[in-house]
Design an enzyme around this catalytic site. Structure first.
Site, PDB file in Angstrom:
ATOM      1  CE  LYS A  14       8.363 -17.140   9.270  1.00  0.00           C
ATOM      2  NZ  LYS A  14       9.229 -18.193   9.841  1.00  0.00           N
ATOM      3  NE  ARG A  89      11.748 -13.120  13.389  1.00  0.00           N
ATOM      4  CZ  ARG A  89      11.873 -13.501  12.117  1.00  0.00           C
ATOM      5  NH1 ARG A  89      11.313 -12.834  11.157  1.00  0.00           N
ATOM      6  NH2 ARG A  89      12.557 -14.581  11.833  1.00  0.00           N
ATOM      7  NE  ARG A 128      16.567 -21.014   4.582  1.00  0.00           N
ATOM      8  CZ  ARG A 128      15.838 -20.422   5.525  1.00  0.00           C
ATOM      9  NH1 ARG A 128      14.549 -20.249   5.347  1.00  0.00           N
ATOM     10  NH2 ARG A 128      16.404 -20.013   6.642  1.00  0.00           N
ATOM     11  NE  ARG A 161      18.276 -16.781   5.470  1.00  0.00           N
ATOM     12  CZ  ARG A 161      17.078 -16.739   6.040  1.00  0.00           C
ATOM     13  NH1 ARG A 161      15.998 -16.903   5.299  1.00  0.00           N
ATOM     14  NH2 ARG A 161      16.953 -16.526   7.325  1.00  0.00           N
ATOM     15  NE  ARG A 172      17.330 -18.061  11.786  1.00  0.00           N
ATOM     16  CZ  ARG A 172      17.535 -18.615  10.598  1.00  0.00           C
ATOM     17  NH1 ARG A 172      18.719 -19.064  10.258  1.00  0.00           N
ATOM     18  NH2 ARG A 172      16.541 -18.694   9.728  1.00  0.00           N
TER      19      ARG A 172
END
Ligand code: AP5
Length: 214
Positions: A14, A89, A128, A161, A172
């Protein structure tokens, strides 16, 4: 005016695709994750409260998130449209958004679902690298920045992160399937849902997304 929403599991792409939408349509990205991370680094009360949930891979309470969105949508730069990323969400958030947009006399033009199966998500998230300044996302293997450790968009420093660990990813994904995935039906019923195969190369995902938007 174009009011868009990017929908999908954590790590579906996203944030990556939002950058291309910003470039093409000149509308702002509204990422609740980026807003919460900024509040954490500023050390605000809201940030400190949210930190506990984020680091455990759980959703931040609806009341906090809805307040953030209400303030953000009222800003001048949203008058030409916006790209929602990571919001809503939960069903409560989706319903609150519907009321808010109705009051503002606007509607969603398209919800783009980036479809990526769970088994690809852990590798994406653990590799990431994110920009400290603009929040752009890269991946050490699948989507590397041109200069190692530096953001392609703003030259900012890339970091890992705190919630990008294999253990947090499992939580998650669980939160996504239990609380967020049901929103696929919510937006399908409203006739605004469109799907893109998010497992393709970043550039092919962008191409398919632009084709949907015309
Ligand atoms: P948030 O920041 O929104 O995280 P997320 O939804 O878990 O999504 P990500 O940012 O992890 O993934 P993405 O889809 O943007 O993927 P990306 O483009 O980076 O939220 C963080 C936390 O904040 C939540 O867990 C929650 O606690 C809280 N929160 C936020 N919003 C909330 C809300 N509304 N309600 C309650 N709580 C909320 O890509 C991932 C990786 O894959 C990158 O390395 C990228 O380079 C790579 N990649 C991208 N596309 C491709 C591709 N096509 N092929 C290969 N690799 C790719």
């Amino acid at each position: 005016m174009m009011n868009l929403m990017l929908f999908g599991a954590p790590g579906a792409g996203k944030g990556t695709q939002a950058k291309f939408l910003i470039e093409k349509y000149g509308i702002p990205q509204i990422s609740t994750g980026d807003i919460l991370r900024a509040a954490i680094s500023e050390g605000t009360e809201m940030g400190m409260e949210a930190k506990k949930f984020i680091e455990a891979g759980q959703l931040v309470p609806d009341s906090t998130i809805i307040g953030i969105i209400k303030d953000r949508l009222a800003m001048e730069d949203c008058k030409k449209g916006f790209i929602l990323d990571g919001f809503p969400r939960t069903l409560a958030q989706a319903e609150a958004l519907e009321v808010l947009m109705k009051d503002m006399g606007i509607a969603l033009d398209k919800v783009i679902s980036l479809n990526v199966p769970d088994e690809l998500i852990t590798d994406r998230i653990t590799g990431r690298r994110m920009c400290k300044d603009c929040g752009a996302s890269f991946h050490v293997e699948f989507n590397p920045s041109k200069v190692e450790g530096k953001c392609d968009y703003c030259g900012g420093e890339l970091y890992i992160r705190k919630d990008d660990t294999a253990e947090t990813v499992a939580n998650r994904l669980e939160a996504y399937h239990a609380q967020t995935a049901p929103l696929f039906a919510f937006y399908s019923e409203r006739g605004v849902m469109a799907e893109v195969d998010g497992t393709q190369d970043v550039s092919k995902v962008t191409e398919d997304m632009f084709a949907l938007l015309g």
